[in-house]
Design an enzyme around this catalytic site. Structure first.
Site, short mmCIF file in Angstrom:
data_model
loop_
_atom_site.label_atom_id
_atom_site.label_comp_id
_atom_site.label_asym_id
_atom_site.label_seq_id
_atom_site.Cartn_x
_atom_site.Cartn_y
_atom_site.Cartn_z
N ARG A 154 0.82 -1.20 0.05
CA ARG A 154 0.13 -0.09 -0.11
C ARG A 154 0.95 1.35 0.03
NH1 ARG A 154 -2.48 0.45 5.12
NH2 ARG A 154 -1.14 2.03 5.53
N GLU A 173 4.97 7.00 2.35
CA GLU A 173 5.71 5.73 2.50
C GLU A 173 5.15 4.86 1.59
OE1 GLU A 173 5.82 4.43 6.59
OE2 GLU A 173 3.51 4.21 6.82
N ASN A 175 4.00 0.60 2.21
CA ASN A 175 3.96 -0.52 3.01
C ASN A 175 4.01 -1.95 2.31
OD1 ASN A 175 3.21 1.14 5.85
ND2 ASN A 175 1.89 1.71 4.13
N SER A 180 -2.75 -2.81 6.10
CA SER A 180 -4.03 -3.23 6.72
C SER A 180 -5.11 -2.46 6.29
CB SER A 180 -4.04 -3.20 8.10
OG SER A 180 -3.56 -1.97 8.67
N LYS A 334 12.48 2.05 5.32
CA LYS A 334 12.46 3.80 5.19
C LYS A 334 14.20 4.35 4.34
CE LYS A 334 8.84 4.60 7.14
NZ LYS A 334 8.42 2.98 7.37
N LYS A 393 12.31 9.90 10.63
CA LYS A 393 11.68 8.50 10.50
C LYS A 393 12.56 7.51 10.68
CE LYS A 393 8.43 8.42 7.10
NZ LYS A 393 7.75 8.59 5.73
N GLU A 397 7.64 0.14 10.93
CA GLU A 397 6.35 0.19 10.52
C GLU A 397 5.35 0.00 11.51
OE1 GLU A 397 5.89 0.46 7.10
OE2 GLU A 397 8.13 0.12 6.93
N GLY A 398 3.87 0.20 11.09
CA GLY A 398 3.05 0.19 12.09
C GLY A 398 2.59 1.45 12.65
N ARG A 479 -7.46 7.57 4.98
CA ARG A 479 -7.57 7.73 6.38
C ARG A 479 -7.53 9.15 6.90
NH1 ARG A 479 -2.74 4.29 7.85
NH2 ARG A 479 -2.03 5.20 5.88
#
Length: 503
Positions: A154, A173, A175, A180, A334, A393, A397-398, A479
């Site tokens: 994503r 970024e 992913n 998710s 990253k 950064k 992740e997350g 989002r």
């Protein structure tokens, strides 16, 4: 407003032709969207009540914080009351570049020299990346048993407002592991259509772009399962111990069951205790042959103890299709993202793909190395002097890991002369255009918030040997969060699910 021509590319809906920026008029349209109802308290309260019921009825669900591993009591996943304005030109651009990013991630995963060179300094100071890299090199030395490769990624963007007031699409970024909310966002569209209809906006409701990532992600998994070549083999979802977001995964899982593909859910602990390889390095878990391992965990250090690292190595050594394999997980770090922005890097990774390179490069924000040396020294000093212009950064992740403002300055001051700084990169801070909306969360008062949004495009590809047999965009995720929250996504409890309304 919101009317755009629909075109079809290789079976997936995309919207029009790619653009590079959106005009000031689009910015004004974004700011003014829904103003006729936004401050009508009675109308908003009724719409919010209906929206929550529609979310529950439509399966937009999460388990509760109190009972994260039980479905006896569930609640709705947080979401916006109203769809948020997204410039149609930038939405089109994000879709148009996704197949290019799929090609790029796949190319990086096959380029041992690039990964070794790019991550050389990072693995000296970042233990998590170093452990992943050790497994990567060990598996390569033994020889890959895996011949089918599945990527589900994503690519996340924000809309950066320039000095002239225009907006540009800039990548946050990409992913490459456990991306998710493809499931729940497939259910969000129907809720927002219903809300708009109740507000007397049926015309606007009919123009929300179609979206079903659940189906797109499942198509990729199903193709990998098919190419593995064993009808009796299963797809294994590798899941976390705490499974609040299980319904997001169930959406994809159910798509596979509908294709008569058997799915099992296991944790690293189960793999360690029940997993084995036969002489052909076929993977068996509790006696069942596994065709595809779909990681929904394994992306942060907290996911691992000594046994879990052993389990990860077993999975990587196997013939099973890993989504992602460890090389593709490393491609999403990253440091790799920063290295891709260097002149000439994309051309070396994607020779003969000049148009793809141009589309990818157009989405890059400023990315800067903090490696030891003159270049890193200069960037560290610049960021310490003007921290509000940058994001710091780490290789994580997350969500919820990035540093901003005074916190960025304090961390950089502390590590500016230390090799530890090479475990971070710097990125230009994106300045999005805020808009007004209501963020619906359980047990939270209803109030209008100033918000910013992040658009993600899901990509799916399948490669068999050297042949790319599938390369698609698979839907989108919008989002939205209140402007006071600098970092963090839906799972982190900061952002909420949203639907784009194209302007």
């Amino acid at each position: 407003m919101g009317k755009v021509g629909l075109c079809v590319r290789k079976g997936w809906e995309t919207w029009g032709q790619a653009g590079d920026f959106c005009s000031v008029s689009s910015v004004l349209a974004m700011a003014a969207l829904w103003e006729d109802v936004l401050y009508n308290e009675l109308v908003i309260r009724e719409a919010a009540s209906l929206a929550v019921d529609a979310a529950l009825l439509g399966g937009m669900l999460m388990r509760t914080e109190e009972e994260p591993n039980a479905s006896d009591v569930v609640n709705y996943a947080p979401f916006t009351l109203l769809p948020s304005a997204v410039p149609s030109a930038l939405f089109e651009q994000a879709y148009a570049v996704q197949q290019d990013f799929n090609l790029l991630v796949d190319a990086i995963s096959q380029n041992k020299e690039f990964l070794e060179c790019t991550l050389a300094n990072t693995i000296k100071v970042d233990d998590f990346t170093a452990r992943l890299f050790r497994i990567y090199t060990q598996v390569l030395e033994e020889g890959l048993a895996q011949s089918v490769f599945l990527g589900i990624n994503r690519s996340d963007y924000m809309f950066d407002r320039g000095a002239d007031g225009t907006l540009a699409l800039k990548q946050i970024e990409i992913n490459t592991i456990a991306a998710s909310f493809g499931g729940l966002t497939s259910r969000t569209l129907a809720v927002h259509r219903q809300v708009l209809k109740t507000l007397g906006k049926s015309e606007e409701a009919s123009h929300l772009p179609p979206n079903n990532p659940s189906k797109g992600l499942a198509l990729g998994i199903a193709k990998a399962w098919e190419l593995y070549g064993s009808q009796s083999a299963v797809v294994m979802f590798l899941v976390e111990e705490v499974q609040r977001n299980i319904f997001d995964q169930r959406c994809v899982e159910n798509e596979l069951w509908n294709r008569n593909i058997r799915v099992i859910r296991k944790q690293f602990r189960d793999v360690f205790e029940q997993g084995s390889l036969d002489d052909a390095r076929r993977l068996y878990i509790d006696g069942q042959e596994v065709a595809v391992v779909y990681y929904r965990e394994g992306y942060v250090p907290q996911n691992y103890n000594l046994q879990n690292w052993e389990a990860r190595l077993l999975l990587e050594r196997s013939r099973a299709v890993k989504c992602p394999d460890i090389a593709t997980q490393l491609a999403g770090t990253k440091k790799v993202q920063q290295e891709l922005s260097r002149p000439g890097t994309l051309e070396r990774l994607l020779p003969g793909h000049a148009e793809s390179v141009a589309r990818i490069r157009a989405t890059f924000a400023g990315l800067y190395s903090l490696d030891l040396g003159e270049e890193g020294d200069k960037m560290a000093a610049t960021a310490i002097a003007d921290p509000d212009w940058f994001v710091l950064k780490p290789q994580r992740e997350g969500g919820g890991n990035n540093l901003y403002g005074e916190e960025l300055r304090q961390v950089l001051e502390k590590i500016k002369d230390s090799p530890e700084r090479t475990s971070y990169i710097l990125m230009d801070k994106i300045k999005p255009q805020p808009s007004k909306n209501y963020l619906l969360r359980a047990h939270t008062p209803l109030k209008v918030s100033e918000c910013i949004s992040e658009l993600g495009i899901f990509g799916v590809y399948v490669r068999q040997g050297k042949e790319m047999v599938m390369n698609k965009s698979a839907g989108h995720l919008l989002r939205t969060k209140a402007v006071e929250h600098a970092d963090g996504g839906v799972a982190a409890g900061v952002a909420v699910l949203d639907t784009p309304y194209l302007v």
